[in-house]
Design a protein around this motif. Sequence first.
Motif, PDB file in Angstrom:
ATOM      1  N   SER A   1      31.875  16.168  52.921  1.00  0.00           N
ATOM      2  CA  SER A   1      30.506  15.983  53.397  1.00  0.00           C
ATOM      3  C   SER A   1      29.575  16.628  52.387  1.00  0.00           C
ATOM      4  O   SER A   1      30.018  17.128  51.344  1.00  0.00           O
TER       5      SER A   1
ATOM      6  N   GLN B   1      34.373  16.750  58.190  1.00  0.00           N
ATOM      7  CA  GLN B   1      33.150  17.213  57.528  1.00  0.00           C
ATOM      8  C   GLN B   1      33.411  18.428  56.645  1.00  0.00           C
ATOM      9  O   GLN B   1      32.778  18.582  55.598  1.00  0.00           O
TER      10      GLN B   1
ATOM     11  N   GLU C   1      23.701  11.263  54.901  1.00  0.00           N
ATOM     12  CA  GLU C   1      24.688  12.259  55.335  1.00  0.00           C
ATOM     13  C   GLU C   1      23.968  13.590  55.497  1.00  0.00           C
ATOM     14  O   GLU C   1      23.947  14.416  54.606  1.00  0.00           O
TER      15      GLU C   1
ATOM     16  N   GLN D   1      29.952  18.333  65.539  1.00  0.00           N
ATOM     17  CA  GLN D   1      29.419  18.259  64.181  1.00  0.00           C
ATOM     18  C   GLN D   1      29.233  19.661  63.614  1.00  0.00           C
ATOM     19  O   GLN D   1      28.894  20.591  64.352  1.00  0.00           O
TER      20      GLN D   1
END
Length: 348
Positions: A95, A91, A304, A134
Amino acid sequence: MHLMSITLDNLRNKGHEISDKEYEASLIAILLHDIGHGPFSHALEYTLLKGIPHESLSLLLMETLNKQLNGQLDLALRIFKNKYERKFFYQLVSSQLDIDRLDYLQRDCFFTGVSEGTIGADRIIKMMNIKDDQIVVEEKGLYSIENFLSARRLMYWQVYLHKTTVSAEKMLINLITRAKDLQQGGVHVEGSEAFRHFLQNNYTLKDFQKSEDLQEIFANLDDYDIWGAIKYWKNHPDFVLRSISQMFLTRNLFKIKLSNTPFTEEQLAEMEAEVIKNLKISPEELPYFVSSGFISNNAYMAKEKVLILTKKGEVIDVAQAADLPNIKAMSKIVKKYYACRAKNLTLR
């Protein structure tokens, strides 16, 4: 890469375990993630090489470097390909809130003087955290994220997709297309050895996968190859190549119109007829002096999500957390249609 190091240091300071190998691999991944870009970045991505996205070339070049370095990029490649079990590293590389975007928005608003694109990258990085593997942003950084998304939208319409940028890019695409058509039709076109190699041949991704020599030739290309060739082409016997090169070098850009609705076939036909009449060119030369199509931008892709960590420890989408209703609106793809044409040419 510098911003990545600050981000990883910040995450370590918040108690997240990041090994030295993971740290190094993340720096390598962000340093090399765009190494597959050719001259003029996205502008010639599908012109010089048909149908080969730069991400595929980046991966190939990284894999070739990895062979040369006896596997020392293994972890960086796993992160780059999203094959590493700790997903938050990927990420940070790719991202909606990756380190690349934080970097280029700061850089581009500085060099273009578009102050609306200014973002608080340092503030955003300080507010980054990890929850359930995350990347999340702590709630007190919400306004910085709102500003980041708004700034990105503004930069696209005011800089990256500005009508002057689109006009110049279409001219460059048509110019390289003409050079390829001539070179492959047996007409000599001046250029560096590496540049002429790609004008002469139409390579596929499989060709690059089979040949490290071809990768090496591509890696030798940069913007200077293009600029140097254009300065030769301004005196080329071919009228189209000569004219567009001269226009490009003197900033005589295509006249462009933008519309929220598609141009009709009648409107485009009228424009083409006007170009043929005013510029006294043949129908065969016409496609090089006109371009039409659409440009699009959505500042926030709902699939996303940018995740916000609330003070209660909940993780929610920024569109849900934000005060501004326009965050939801940013997830809609906005299309604008363009039609551009040469205004005037040098004498034949």
